[in-house]
Scaffold this motif. Structure first.
Motif, PDB file in Angstrom:
ATOM      1  N   VAL A  50     -36.262  49.507  27.657  1.00 11.15           N
ATOM      2  CA  VAL A  50     -35.789  50.764  27.075  1.00 11.15           C
ATOM      3  C   VAL A  50     -36.505  51.021  25.745  1.00 11.15           C
ATOM      4  O   VAL A  50     -36.443  50.183  24.839  1.00 11.15           O
ATOM      5  N   PRO A  51     -37.187  52.152  25.606  1.00 11.19           N
ATOM      6  CA  PRO A  51     -37.867  52.439  24.342  1.00 11.19           C
ATOM      7  C   PRO A  51     -36.854  52.770  23.248  1.00 11.19           C
ATOM      8  O   PRO A  51     -35.876  53.474  23.484  1.00 11.19           O
ATOM      9  N   SER A  52     -37.085  52.241  22.060  1.00 13.17           N
ATOM     10  CA  SER A  52     -36.191  52.496  20.930  1.00 13.17           C
ATOM     11  C   SER A  52     -36.990  53.053  19.763  1.00 13.17           C
ATOM     12  O   SER A  52     -38.124  52.620  19.503  1.00 13.17           O
ATOM     13  N   TYR A  53     -36.404  54.006  19.065  1.00 16.63           N
ATOM     14  CA  TYR A  53     -37.085  54.695  17.978  1.00 16.63           C
ATOM     15  C   TYR A  53     -36.173  54.774  16.759  1.00 16.63           C
ATOM     16  O   TYR A  53     -34.952  54.596  16.857  1.00 16.63           O
ATOM     17  N   ASP A  54     -36.773  55.075  15.628  1.00 20.98           N
ATOM     18  CA  ASP A  54     -35.978  55.355  14.430  1.00 20.98           C
ATOM     19  C   ASP A  54     -35.350  56.741  14.526  1.00 20.98           C
ATOM     20  O   ASP A  54     -34.164  56.915  14.265  1.00 20.98           O
TER      21      ASP A  54
END
Length: 456
Positions: free
Chosen positions: A12-16
């Motif tokens: 799962v991609p995670s971002y700020d």
């Protein structure tokens, strides 16, 4: 973290910062966050960025009714880049209520925005529609976006809803403002080529009575100098009534209204609109779109037959989607009112200014309500904060405001200013490990001022 979908959480991609919507407010939110060092993604359902900004309409709202510039920052940087690359002639000051116009090459807006975001390191996910939200209590922790390859879970620290329709806020259960009556109608923008603009101007110099004067600032008049310079045209109701009487075109607005592009033979027409429409419903939006497209040919024929300079014009392009003025607006910590707009009210926590007049298009007929304002009013940070949802900011026309107030702040320059503020606030919230609601407003305003915005 719970979701009704099955995902491999290891991938799962995670971002700020996660920005939903790449339109007028969204692209600039992502750019502001990324330039402050945040890992940022923008999720857009279309195949390009910019929204209305890329429609061919002039950009309005950079100046207030006195002619003072009230929006700069990243929006001003975009104008500078458009001028540098020959895609705009910059700020065109005017004696009309608008005070200024910025014309743009609608196609070239798209690659310029892509380049600006690419240089900032923003991840751009096109052809992806947000269909669900992941919550931890009342805080947003992720979104589910559906695209060509199926559903994708994207998690983040702070989220920005720049969808225009408050899609993410609605899915998260945020309270919405409910007002009686239908919303302002959507429009379909069309562009005509091979327009003899010189002939049009010469005709109006001979017949200045055909130019409507009600949008001129006090003390200004329709002079030959004005007619040779203005990019915006409002022609008399009598001319439109004559066209309707002959059966050449059935009007959906009470005047001929169009703008011309600099150094070209093109005109942008914003007269096709649909009434009694709820643009949050697919069936209603479909009806509006179909009816507007069906009227393109009769609109072209009316211009060719009745407006000097358009005799040999042809329809070259339409904005692919109908342009929406009003749908959902969140109920925020503060709700801007009509009184705030008319009084030019300012706030201790304002993060942008709105200087456009109140421009209300009737939801049911060809009329409208247009109220001139002189001084800009402030956009409080509290209007970007949904009252009941955490880790979420809202940017653009779906912030917290009454229908009358939104008729001013919904224009492009103001939405870009709000977008920059939202992106900056999201970045600072992540950096300081606080919720957007608990972000210190002095720090936010200081950061915005350091990036050339106008706040007071």
């Amino acid at each position: 973290m719970e979701t009704r979908y099955a995902f491999n959480h290891d991938s799962v991609p995670s971002y700020d910062v996660v920005v939903v919507g790449g339109g007028t407010a969204g692209w600039i939110s992502a750019l502001a966050a990324a330039r402050l060092g945040m890992k940022t993604i923008i999720v857009e359902r279309k195949g390009y960025l910019g929204g209305v900004l890329a429609s061919g309409l002039h950009i309005l709202g950079f100046h207030d009714g006195t002619g003072r510039q009230v929006v700069k920052g990243l929006a001003d940087e975009l104008v500078t880049e458009l001028v540098r690359t020959g895609q705009s002639d910059g700020y065109h000051l005017s004696d009309l209520w608008h005070s200024s116009f910025v014309s743009v090459n609608s196609f070239m807006v798209k690659p310029i925005l892509f380049e600006m975001l690419y240089q900032a390191g923003v991840t751009i996910r096109l052809f992806s529609q947000v269909v669900d939200v992941v919550m931890a209590g009342n805080a947003v922790t992720g979104i589910v976006a559906e695209g060509r390859s199926g559903k994708e879970l994207i998690t983040g620290c702070t989220f920005i809803d720049a969808s225009g329709d408050a899609v993410l806020a609605h899915l998260a259960g945020a309270a919405m403002l409910s007002e009686p009556g239908a919303r302002q109608p959507p429009s379909l923008a069309v562009r005509l080529e091979n327009v003899d603009v010189g002939r049009l101007r010469a005709y109006l110099i001979e017949h200045p009575e055909e130019y409507l004067t009600y949008r001129l600032k006090p003390g200004c008049s329709v002079t030959p100098e004005f007619l040779m310079d203005t990019p915006f045209f409002f022609l008399s109701e009598d001319k439109l009534r004559g066209v309707a009487y002959k059966g050449d075109y059935f009007p959906f607005i009470d005047r001929f209204m169009f703008s011309v592009m600099p150094s070209t033979r093109a005109a942008s027409i914003n007269m096709l609109r649909a009434h009694h429409i709820d643009c949050t419903r697919s069936d209603s939006l479909s009806e509006a779109t179909i009816n507007c497209y069906r009227n393109c040919v009769s609109l072209l024929d009316a211009f060719k037959a009745h407006i000097p300079g358009f005799e040999n014009a042809y329809l070259c392009d339409c904005e692919p989607e109908i342009l929406v003025r009003e749908t959902r607006r969140i109920e925020g910590e503060y709700t801007l009112t009509a009184d705030d707009t008319f009084a030019g009210r300012h706030f201790a926590d304002q993060i942008a200014l709105s200087g456009y007049f109140v421009d209300i298009h009737s939801s049911s007929d060809d009329k409208g309500q247009w109220i001139r304002t002189e001084k800009a009013f402030g956009i409080p940070y509290r209007c970007l904060l949904p009252r009941t949802v955490e880790q979420l900011l809202v940017a653009g026309r779906c912030i917290s405001g009454s229908s009358e107030a939104s008729a001013s702040f919904r224009v492009m320059a103001t939405c870009m200013a709000i977008g920059q503020a939202a992106g900056t606030a999201a970045a600072l919230s992540c950096q300081n490990k606080v919720t957007p609601r608990n972000l210190e407003i002095g720090q936010l305003r200081k950061q915005l001022l350091e990036h050339n915005t106008i706040l007071d």
